[in-house]
Motif scaffolding. Sequence first.
Motif, PDB file in Angstrom:
ATOM      1  N   GLU A 100     -45.352 -12.073   0.993  1.00 49.07           N
ATOM      2  CA  GLU A 100     -45.715 -13.323   0.320  1.00 49.07           C
ATOM      3  C   GLU A 100     -47.222 -13.473   0.222  1.00 49.07           C
ATOM      4  OE1 GLU A 100     -44.939 -18.148   0.724  1.00 49.07           O
ATOM      5  OE2 GLU A 100     -43.720 -16.720   1.860  1.00 49.07           O
ATOM      6  N   ALA A 101     -47.935 -13.122   1.301  1.00 51.22           N
ATOM      7  CA  ALA A 101     -49.394 -13.237   1.295  1.00 51.22           C
ATOM      8  C   ALA A 101     -50.020 -12.275   0.289  1.00 51.22           C
ATOM      9  CB  ALA A 101     -49.943 -12.975   2.697  1.00 51.22           C
ATOM     10  N   ASP A 102     -49.464 -11.056   0.197  1.00 55.27           N
ATOM     11  CA  ASP A 102     -49.999 -10.075  -0.748  1.00 55.27           C
ATOM     12  C   ASP A 102     -49.775 -10.508  -2.193  1.00 55.27           C
ATOM     13  OD1 ASP A 102     -50.900  -8.458   1.280  1.00 55.27           O
ATOM     14  OD2 ASP A 102     -49.146  -7.137   1.275  1.00 55.27           O
ATOM     15  N   PRO A 124     -52.118 -14.023  -4.551  1.00 55.36           N
ATOM     16  CA  PRO A 124     -53.134 -13.984  -5.618  1.00 55.36           C
ATOM     17  C   PRO A 124     -52.527 -13.722  -6.991  1.00 55.36           C
ATOM     18  CG  PRO A 124     -53.844 -12.698  -3.715  1.00 55.36           C
ATOM     19  CD  PRO A 124     -52.399 -13.031  -3.480  1.00 55.36           C
ATOM     20  N   PHE A 125     -51.482 -12.874  -7.034  1.00 53.50           N
ATOM     21  CA  PHE A 125     -50.806 -12.596  -8.310  1.00 53.50           C
ATOM     22  C   PHE A 125     -50.122 -13.847  -8.841  1.00 53.50           C
ATOM     23  CE2 PHE A 125     -46.562 -11.487 -10.067  1.00 53.50           C
ATOM     24  CZ  PHE A 125     -46.990 -11.036 -11.302  1.00 53.50           C
TER      25      PHE A 125
END
Length: 422
Positions: free
Chosen positions: A369-371, A374-375
């Motif tokens: 989720e953290a990765d 930004p997307f």
Amino acid sequence: MTSFRFLHAADIHLDSPLRGLARHDGLPATRIREATRQALDNLVDLALREQVDFVVIAGDLYDGTWKDAGTGLYMARALGRLVQAGIRVFLLQGNHDAASHITHDLPLPDGVQRFGTRAPETFEIDHLRVALHGQSFAQRRVEQDMTPRYPTPVPGWFNIGVLHTSLSGHGEHETYAPCTPDALLAKGYDYWALGHVHERAVWGDGPHIVFPGVLQGRHIRESGAKGATLVSVTEGRVTAMDHLPCDVVRWARVAVDCTDLASESAVHDAIGLALRDAMDETLGDRLLVARLALSGATPLHARLAANSGALRIHAQQIAEMLPGAPAIEKIVLTTTLPVEGYPQPQLGDDLSRLLEEALADPLLLDEIEADLAPFLATLPAVSETDQGDAALARVRAKAWTPLLSAAADTLRTRFTTEAGDS
């Protein structure tokens, strides 16, 4: 009472922006974008041809506030044709064209009446002894049942309730003005003209509760024939309800069975045959926009998956050579290898085990989720009717289980392809 006929339409969404078309190469975007206008023209032509006594539009004439005055002028021209023919029009505003959501307004000529937003009101057609009861949305989000305030039926008249509602919850549509079929029937009206749900639906043998559906499908989730309901009334009773198409672009999921097909030319032939069958069902000069769903156990499974881009080009070429030149929206591959006679990839068990471990690891899911955060922040806002591709919808909903499963399937296909080419 006399006999009469009326058209019940809803969810015109005139000049809907149709976001997401650019993601599908080869689609005739201009023709698709103009479809809502042509469908509105077809609605007016239908009313004139059938010589109906009046038209009811149960909300969402527009998809939101107009981008320019052209949208309002087109609607005014269409309504004007009805009025000039002596056909009265009764309309209300739904969630997409709620009073607070539309920054422009349409001056209404004599013969067009719009239900107010402050309270339910009744319009009467004296010579037909018809009473129409309805209330427009003042705000886009209406979370309460509006029907308790609807007036009692006019005795001895044919009473029509007009309402924009999700009813008691209906599929993918957001909940607006919720109510139940039993509560509607309890009002004692003779017909309920509903809007908001884009699939046609009818409850009861009478009094009838009817969603005519969207006037023109705008994406693959609005597939099949779209139009309006022609209602015939004789001596105070509904004697016929005919769903008549108004759409000019028809979206369809077209199944292609690839079972035991061993050559790419055989697959191409199967695609052509499936498209011809779908064109026969579309009828007339409508544009068919097809999502091809290839399935079945075939030795070509790995090759099809590895060359999906070339497959799409071949499908578009096949479509261009058919009468009517249907458009290909997308190709979905769910083929498999035959069980007998073909080695199955050994990676499957390992991937399944890794997937189970990943879904059981909350720290790993948090990292995913953290990765992706930004997307997600770069994605444009979408409306409830434009959720985009399934993968993007899953990312937005943080549905990690189907996303990881899809990733595992992709890896299986890649390894199968490499094994078959070695």
